[in-house]
Design a protein around this motif. Structure first.
Motif, PDB file in Angstrom:
ATOM      1  N   PHE A   1       0.842  -1.201   0.000  1.00  0.00           N
ATOM      2  CA  PHE A   1       0.000   0.000   0.000  1.00  0.00           C
ATOM      3  C   PHE A   1       0.878   1.251   0.000  1.00  0.00           C
ATOM      4  N   LYS A   2       1.909   1.243   0.827  1.00  0.00           N
ATOM      5  CA  LYS A   2       2.810   2.392   0.899  1.00  0.00           C
ATOM      6  C   LYS A   2       3.508   2.619  -0.442  1.00  0.00           C
ATOM      7  N   LEU A   3       3.969   1.544  -1.052  1.00  0.00           N
ATOM      8  CA  LEU A   3       4.657   1.647  -2.328  1.00  0.00           C
ATOM      9  C   LEU A   3       3.715   2.144  -3.424  1.00  0.00           C
ATOM     10  N   HIS A   4       2.486   1.661  -3.415  1.00  0.00           N
ATOM     11  CA  HIS A   4       1.521   2.089  -4.421  1.00  0.00           C
ATOM     12  C   HIS A   4       1.203   3.570  -4.292  1.00  0.00           C
ATOM     13  N   SER A   5       0.921   4.018  -3.089  1.00  0.00           N
ATOM     14  CA  SER A   5       0.587   5.431  -2.911  1.00  0.00           C
ATOM     15  C   SER A   5       1.780   6.329  -3.234  1.00  0.00           C
ATOM     16  N   LEU A   6       2.977   5.871  -2.898  1.00  0.00           N
ATOM     17  CA  LEU A   6       4.163   6.651  -3.213  1.00  0.00           C
ATOM     18  C   LEU A   6       4.395   6.743  -4.715  1.00  0.00           C
ATOM     19  N   SER A   7       4.255   5.629  -5.417  1.00  0.00           N
ATOM     20  CA  SER A   7       4.535   5.654  -6.856  1.00  0.00           C
ATOM     21  C   SER A   7       3.483   6.445  -7.625  1.00  0.00           C
ATOM     22  N   VAL A   8       2.215   6.337  -7.235  1.00  0.00           N
ATOM     23  CA  VAL A   8       1.170   7.091  -7.935  1.00  0.00           C
ATOM     24  C   VAL A   8       1.341   8.589  -7.711  1.00  0.00           C
ATOM     25  N   SER A   9       1.566   8.983  -6.484  1.00  0.00           N
ATOM     26  CA  SER A   9       1.692  10.417  -6.217  1.00  0.00           C
ATOM     27  C   SER A   9       2.987  10.989  -6.789  1.00  0.00           C
ATOM     28  N   ASP A  10       4.060  10.211  -6.791  1.00  0.00           N
ATOM     29  CA  ASP A  10       5.296  10.686  -7.414  1.00  0.00           C
ATOM     30  C   ASP A  10       5.119  10.865  -8.919  1.00  0.00           C
ATOM     31  N   THR A  11       4.417   9.929  -9.544  1.00  0.00           N
ATOM     32  CA  THR A  11       4.171  10.045 -10.981  1.00  0.00           C
ATOM     33  C   THR A  11       3.337  11.275 -11.290  1.00  0.00           C
ATOM     34  N   LEU A  12       2.247  11.452 -10.570  1.00  0.00           N
ATOM     35  CA  LEU A  12       1.389  12.616 -10.815  1.00  0.00           C
ATOM     36  C   LEU A  12       2.110  13.922 -10.501  1.00  0.00           C
ATOM     37  N   GLY A  13       2.872  13.941  -9.427  1.00  0.00           N
ATOM     38  CA  GLY A  13       3.615  15.139  -9.072  1.00  0.00           C
ATOM     39  C   GLY A  13       4.667  15.495 -10.104  1.00  0.00           C
TER      40      GLY A  13
ATOM     41  N   ASN B   1       6.768   4.283 -14.907  1.00  0.00           N
ATOM     42  CA  ASN B   1       6.182   4.057 -13.580  1.00  0.00           C
ATOM     43  C   ASN B   1       5.081   3.011 -13.615  1.00  0.00           C
ATOM     44  N   THR B   2       4.351   2.916 -14.716  1.00  0.00           N
ATOM     45  CA  THR B   2       3.332   1.877 -14.823  1.00  0.00           C
ATOM     46  C   THR B   2       3.978   0.501 -14.878  1.00  0.00           C
ATOM     47  N   VAL B   3       4.980   0.349 -15.725  1.00  0.00           N
ATOM     48  CA  VAL B   3       5.665  -0.941 -15.858  1.00  0.00           C
ATOM     49  C   VAL B   3       6.372  -1.305 -14.556  1.00  0.00           C
ATOM     50  N   LEU B   4       7.027  -0.331 -13.932  1.00  0.00           N
ATOM     51  CA  LEU B   4       7.713  -0.605 -12.674  1.00  0.00           C
ATOM     52  C   LEU B   4       6.729  -1.070 -11.599  1.00  0.00           C
ATOM     53  N   GLY B   5       5.546  -0.483 -11.561  1.00  0.00           N
ATOM     54  CA  GLY B   5       4.534  -0.913 -10.600  1.00  0.00           C
ATOM     55  C   GLY B   5       4.116  -2.356 -10.807  1.00  0.00           C
ATOM     56  N   TYR B   6       3.927  -2.749 -12.071  1.00  0.00           N
ATOM     57  CA  TYR B   6       3.571  -4.142 -12.359  1.00  0.00           C
ATOM     58  C   TYR B   6       4.700  -5.094 -11.993  1.00  0.00           C
ATOM     59  N   VAL B   7       5.931  -4.711 -12.274  1.00  0.00           N
ATOM     60  CA  VAL B   7       7.077  -5.567 -11.948  1.00  0.00           C
ATOM     61  C   VAL B   7       7.196  -5.740 -10.439  1.00  0.00           C
ATOM     62  N   LEU B   8       7.063  -4.653  -9.696  1.00  0.00           N
ATOM     63  CA  LEU B   8       7.160  -4.749  -8.239  1.00  0.00           C
ATOM     64  C   LEU B   8       6.021  -5.584  -7.654  1.00  0.00           C
ATOM     65  N   ALA B   9       4.827  -5.441  -8.207  1.00  0.00           N
ATOM     66  CA  ALA B   9       3.696  -6.242  -7.720  1.00  0.00           C
ATOM     67  C   ALA B   9       3.930  -7.721  -8.005  1.00  0.00           C
ATOM     68  N   TYR B  10       4.460  -8.024  -9.186  1.00  0.00           N
ATOM     69  CA  TYR B  10       4.749  -9.419  -9.525  1.00  0.00           C
ATOM     70  C   TYR B  10       5.826  -9.989  -8.610  1.00  0.00           C
ATOM     71  N   CYS B  11       6.871  -9.203  -8.381  1.00  0.00           N
ATOM     72  CA  CYS B  11       7.959  -9.674  -7.523  1.00  0.00           C
ATOM     73  C   CYS B  11       7.515  -9.876  -6.080  1.00  0.00           C
ATOM     74  N   SER B  12       6.543  -9.079  -5.644  1.00  0.00           N
ATOM     75  CA  SER B  12       6.085  -9.221  -4.259  1.00  0.00           C
ATOM     76  C   SER B  12       5.225 -10.468  -4.068  1.00  0.00           C
ATOM     77  N   THR B  13       4.617 -10.970  -5.139  1.00  0.00           N
ATOM     78  CA  THR B  13       3.810 -12.188  -5.023  1.00  0.00           C
ATOM     79  C   THR B  13       4.618 -13.437  -5.339  1.00  0.00           C
ATOM     80  N   GLU B  14       5.820 -13.292  -5.860  1.00  0.00           N
ATOM     81  CA  GLU B  14       6.691 -14.416  -6.129  1.00  0.00           C
ATOM     82  C   GLU B  14       7.059 -15.080  -4.812  1.00  0.00           C
ATOM     83  N   GLY B  15       7.020 -16.364  -4.744  1.00  0.00           N
ATOM     84  CA  GLY B  15       7.365 -17.052  -3.507  1.00  0.00           C
ATOM     85  C   GLY B  15       6.153 -17.303  -2.623  1.00  0.00           C
ATOM     86  N   ARG B  16       4.997 -16.726  -2.963  1.00  0.00           N
ATOM     87  CA  ARG B  16       3.778 -17.013  -2.211  1.00  0.00           C
ATOM     88  C   ARG B  16       2.923 -18.032  -2.947  1.00  0.00           C
ATOM     89  N   GLY B  17       3.547 -18.695  -3.907  1.00  0.00           N
ATOM     90  CA  GLY B  17       2.819 -19.634  -4.759  1.00  0.00           C
ATOM     91  C   GLY B  17       2.301 -20.838  -4.000  1.00  0.00           C
TER      92      GLY B  17
END
Length: 92
Positions: free
Chosen positions: A32-44, A74-90
């Protein structure tokens, strides 16, 4: 008038930067923290570049390229980070 609008956009961009940084101090999840930071940084950043576009219109090709790069990167980076965060929870 254009200078006031340009300055206003730059101020809005800086406000977005701080607005996205503030949730980092909360108790929410890291995602959640990463998402809010990346969205607001992109818009800013996009608001600041739009303000620069109004202030120095002769540089419009470079600034439009910066806007497009910010949106894509920033869109691609968000998807990559989300994918990496779910890796290992398979379900192994």
């Amino acid at each position: 008038m254009i200078n006031a609008l340009s300055l206003g956009l730059m101020i809005v961009g800086i406000v977005f930067w701080f607005w996205g940084t503030w949730p980092l101090l909360g108790e929410r999840s890291v995602l959640f923290k990463l998402h809010s930071l990346s969205v607001s940084d992109t818009l800013g950043s996009m608001a600041i570049i739009a303000g620069l576009l109004l202030k120095i219109p002769r540089e419009w090709p470079l600034l439009v390229l910066a806007l497009i790069s910010l949106a894509i990167w920033n869109t691609v980076l968000g998807y990559v980070l989300a994918y990496c965060s779910t890796e290992g929870r398979g379900d192994d």
